[in-house]
Design a protein around this motif. Structure first.
Motif, mmCIF file in Angstrom:
data_model
loop_
_atom_site.group_PDB
_atom_site.id
_atom_site.type_symbol
_atom_site.label_atom_id
_atom_site.label_comp_id
_atom_site.label_asym_id
_atom_site.label_seq_id
_atom_site.Cartn_x
_atom_site.Cartn_y
_atom_site.Cartn_z
ATOM 1 N N GLU A 173 0.843 -1.198 0.000
ATOM 2 C CA GLU A 173 0.000 0.000 0.000
ATOM 3 C C GLU A 173 0.868 1.234 0.000
ATOM 4 O O GLU A 173 0.487 2.278 0.495
ATOM 5 N N SER A 195 -2.872 -2.296 6.264
ATOM 6 C CA SER A 195 -4.302 -2.152 6.532
ATOM 7 C C SER A 195 -4.908 -3.507 6.198
ATOM 8 O O SER A 195 -4.268 -4.307 5.525
ATOM 9 N N GLN A 197 -6.770 -4.328 3.996
ATOM 10 C CA GLN A 197 -7.400 -4.133 2.691
ATOM 11 C C GLN A 197 -7.840 -5.419 1.992
ATOM 12 O O GLN A 197 -9.014 -5.605 1.696
ATOM 13 N N LYS A 200 -10.458 -7.517 3.981
ATOM 14 C CA LYS A 200 -11.851 -7.065 4.002
ATOM 15 C C LYS A 200 -12.508 -7.321 2.652
ATOM 16 O O LYS A 200 -13.700 -7.591 2.576
ATOM 17 N N ARG A 219 2.822 0.727 9.495
ATOM 18 C CA ARG A 219 3.560 1.190 8.314
ATOM 19 C C ARG A 219 4.906 1.726 8.762
ATOM 20 O O ARG A 219 4.980 2.580 9.653
ATOM 21 N N GLN A 233 -7.235 2.419 12.470
ATOM 22 C CA GLN A 233 -8.213 2.784 11.446
ATOM 23 C C GLN A 233 -9.605 2.323 11.849
ATOM 24 O O GLN A 233 -9.752 1.319 12.542
ATOM 25 N N ASP A 235 -11.999 0.741 9.761
ATOM 26 C CA ASP A 235 -11.885 0.163 8.435
ATOM 27 C C ASP A 235 -13.261 -0.390 8.034
ATOM 28 O O ASP A 235 -13.873 -1.118 8.823
ATOM 29 N N HIS A 449 -4.472 2.488 -3.936
ATOM 30 C CA HIS A 449 -3.790 1.192 -3.840
ATOM 31 C C HIS A 449 -4.195 0.358 -5.043
ATOM 32 O O HIS A 449 -5.143 0.711 -5.742
ATOM 33 N N GLY A 486 -11.021 6.013 0.536
ATOM 34 C CA GLY A 486 -11.341 4.666 0.070
ATOM 35 C C GLY A 486 -11.638 4.669 -1.410
ATOM 36 O O GLY A 486 -11.349 5.645 -2.111
ATOM 37 N N SER A 487 -12.225 3.570 -1.847
ATOM 38 C CA SER A 487 -12.481 3.444 -3.273
ATOM 39 C C SER A 487 -13.472 2.329 -3.542
ATOM 40 O O SER A 487 -13.742 1.495 -2.674
ATOM 41 N N ARG A 489 -13.758 -1.060 -5.486
ATOM 42 C CA ARG A 489 -12.677 -2.005 -5.786
ATOM 43 C C ARG A 489 -12.927 -2.726 -7.101
ATOM 44 O O ARG A 489 -14.064 -2.852 -7.551
ATOM 45 N N GLY A 530 -15.264 0.500 -0.249
ATOM 46 C CA GLY A 530 -15.226 0.868 1.165
ATOM 47 C C GLY A 530 -14.304 2.032 1.403
ATOM 48 O O GLY A 530 -13.922 2.753 0.470
ATOM 49 N N LEU A 531 -13.962 2.182 2.647
ATOM 50 C CA LEU A 531 -13.025 3.239 3.013
ATOM 51 C C LEU A 531 -12.506 3.003 4.420
ATOM 52 O O LEU A 531 -12.984 2.098 5.112
ATOM 53 N N ALA A 532 -11.509 3.756 4.788
ATOM 54 C CA ALA A 532 -10.993 3.661 6.153
ATOM 55 C C ALA A 532 -10.745 5.063 6.673
ATOM 56 O O ALA A 532 -10.279 5.934 5.929
HETATM 57 N N1 ASP Z 1 -7.033 0.373 2.953
HETATM 58 C C1 ASP Z 1 -7.117 1.739 2.553
HETATM 59 C C2 ASP Z 1 -6.113 2.569 3.339
HETATM 60 O O1 ASP Z 1 -5.596 2.131 4.344
HETATM 61 C C3 ASP Z 1 -8.457 2.325 2.766
HETATM 62 C C4 ASP Z 1 -9.475 1.744 1.832
HETATM 63 O O2 ASP Z 1 -9.280 1.805 0.622
HETATM 64 O O3 ASP Z 1 -10.491 1.287 2.336
HETATM 65 O O4 ASP Z 1 -5.842 3.694 2.967
#
Ligand code: ASP
Length: 588
Positions: A173, A195, A197, A200, A219, A233, A235, A449, A486-487, A489, A530-532
């Motif tokens: 990421e 994360s 990611q 999930k 990180r 997060q 998440d 990502h 987020g985005s 996917r 989703g998003l975080a």
């Molecule tokens: N995993 C992503 C991040 O940590 C967040 C996401 O796309 O849900 O930035």
């Protein structure tokens, strides 16, 4: 019973009651034959009185109490003669009849009061004492309330909180992984998740439909005020949704949190949604602070080629901001601003300034290169009025110059008091580019990502013009801080493989690293996204903190050290042997 009441709850209506309190000695004062002891617990401070005349022995014992001794006191609640309106318990005191020392304390290395004399390092070393301070504790209380509200909101919307493992494989990421050697598999390593990611996303393939988790992420990056090597997060991931659905539900959550936890009404209007390119053009940032204006005005058309100033004539970007009423800035103040933009962190070559005078003429630092007519045009384009100060930054790299101007705008915002911590301006930044070019790696990198879906209409450009592909990605920004992102996917194995190819992975490497995900996509993956949120950042904003450290119980310092636990540290040779690891010295 150690106590019948806490140190924060007694009021005038309790006068006459016999109570038992327990807590830490904040301070003692001897005044004539009376000794006053303030005792503290998580809930507050209560004044205890000892009277030499009524019980000399007890009073002598109280006179020997040291700071931070742990005591138990029995006594009667009494209305105070000298009330203290600043303290919730300030109307009463306890006339002590018993004093029991539960534990002694060494003299603490700093004062345990709201304004302490302890510097950062010493407070972090003795963080358990620092946390006794009411303002530090309040941040943790706020964090608790925040998490509770998040859980209650998401639960009400059908989200399941599901834990994911901490020992995982590497997830690219953008940051460096922390790795953990495996004893049972010598020579092999786990990575701590940057994360959850991919996990999930697999939960969506598994049909969980709506997932969330308040989760630690790791990180290994260089640290700044709003970064920690491990952070938390909120998440989230949802199935069968589009960008709009996600934005709607999390905007609702954000409004709920502001109301519930911060008692701040964000109103009924939806948040602004600003395309990334617009944010970069108007504010030079993908996380603009919208508490104030001072938007960028592009001046290339007026200033490039119209005067004898090589810096502008060779620039790829010339932009200005207008600071209202700042024409009276002194030479010293302007020098400070110039030094600020020229500092190594910002890296501008210089700063051009222009004052709009009472007669509307413009007096600038580049007067010898430009006619008054040109400078008046600049002032007009910037809607600058008499008394205003125009600040201009330029550069051969447009993105860099915009970022420098952004820093200057924020600095001016600070100087003019426009960044009020009790005011909140939220927006979504949308339509991010899918990729960005990495000079270091000489390849395209995923801006969010690699699991982010491109805008469907841009998919054909993946082969021909990948730099101009937009992503179905969004960030939530509050007061110039990216609080979440987020985005939508990719849920199709073929498209996912294509993205890995654009990112420079060979099919073998992609299979090796992400085979598990691409294979899962072959078993009926639902559309999902989703998003975080960065919990630490969000709570810090609510608490008005400058650093996320202040809302973390045991944070790490700028070198990633826990100075209290003295970690990281060396391990025994036997541990290394067991892991089949050997260390090489610096010179090797
Ligand atoms: N995993 C992503 C991040 O940590 C967040 C996401 O796309 O849900 O930035």
């Amino acid at each position: 019973m150690y106590r019948t009441k806490t140190c924060g709850e007694l009021r005038i209506s309790d006068a006459g009651k016999e109570v038992t309190l327990a807590g830490w000695v904040q301070r003692t004062r001897k005044m004539g034959g009376m000794t006053f002891v303030d005792i503290r617990d998580r809930y507050g401070i209560t004044q205890i009185v000892f009277n030499e005349e009524t019980d000399k022995e007890l009073c002598d014992k109280a006179n020997k109490l040291g700071r931070e001794y742990v005591v138990q006191i029995v006594g009667k609640v009494n209305e105070r003669y000298n009330k203290n309106p600043k303290m919730p318990t300030g109307d009463i005191e306890i006339i002590a009849s018993k004093l029991n020392i539960l534990n002694k304390s060494l003299v603490p290395p700093f004062t345990i009061e709201e304004n302490t004399d302890g510097g950062d390092d010493i407070r972090m070393k003795y963080r358990y004492l620092d946390l006794r301070r009411s303002n530090v504790r309040a941040n943790l209380e706020l964090r608790h309330k925040f998490c509770l509200a998040v859980r209650s909101f998401l639960d009400s919307k059908g989200f399941l909180e599901i834990e994911t493992p901490v020992l995982v494989g590497s997830t690219p990421e953008g940051a460096r992984d922390f790795i953990v050697p495996s004893r049972m598999n010598p020579g092999q390593f786990y990575a701590l998740p940057q994360s959850p990611q991919t996990l999930k996303q697999l939960l969506m393939v598994a049909g969980m439909d709506r997932y969330f988790q308040i989760v630690k992420c790791f990180r290994d990056e260089d640290l700044r005020a709003d970064r920690q090597p491990e952070f938390t997060q909120i998440d989230c991931e949802m199935s069968y949704v589009e960008q709009d659905d996600i934005i709607r539900i999390f905007e609702e959550m954000t409004k709920y949190l502001f109301k519930e936890v911060r008692n701040y009404d964000l109103g009924d209007e939806p948040f602004i949604r600003m395309p990334w390119i617009e944010a970069m053009t108007r504010f030079g940032s993908d996380k603009p602070d919208m508490r104030f204006g001072m938007e960028f005005v592009e001046l290339m058309d007026i200033l490039r080629g119209s005067g004898d100033f090589a810096v502008f004539n060779e620039a790829e970007y010339i932009g200005g901001i207008c600071a209202k009423g700042c024409a009276s800035y002194t030479r010293k103040q302007l020098d400070e601003l110039t030094n600020f933009v020229k500092s190594p962190q910002i890296g501008a070559k210089g700063l051009v300034y222009a004052r709009v005078q009472e007669d509307k003429t413009v007096k600038s630092s580049i007067d010898k290169f430009y006619s008054q007519e040109i400078m008046t045009k600049v002032a007009e384009k910037m809607s600058a009025e008499p008394g205003d100060l125009i600040l201009i930054i330029s550069g051969p790299d447009a993105m860099k110059a915009r970022k420098q101007l952004c820093e200057l705008r924020l600095e001016m915002g600070n100087r003019l008091g426009l960044r009020d911590k009790n005011k909140f301006a939220l927006l979504w930044v949308v339509d991010f580019p899918m990729f960005e070019w990495s000079e270091e790696e000489q390849r395209l990198m995923a801006m969010h990502h690699p699991f982010t879906a491109p805008k469907p209409c841009d998919i054909p450009k993946l082969d021909t013009d990948p730099s101009n592909v937009l992503a179905d990605a969004y960030d939530m920004v509050c007061n110039g801080v990216e609080v979440g992102g987020g985005s939508i996917r990719i849920h199709d194995a073929v498209l996912q493989a294509k993205i890995f190819e654009v990112l420079g992975f060979t099919p073998e490497k992609a299979q090796e690293q992400f085979g598990f995900l691409m294979n899962a996509f072959k078993y009926g993956a639902p559309p999902h996204g989703g998003l975080a949120y960065g919990l630490d950042r969000f709570v810090s904003l609510f608490a008005g903190l400058d650093s996320i450290r202040d809302c973390i119980a045991f944070p790490k310092n700028n070198s990633g050290r826990d100075v209290m636990l003295d970690a990281p540290s060396a391990v025994d040779q036997s541990q290394l042997d067991e892991l089949k690891l050997s260390l090489c010295s610096d010179s090797e």
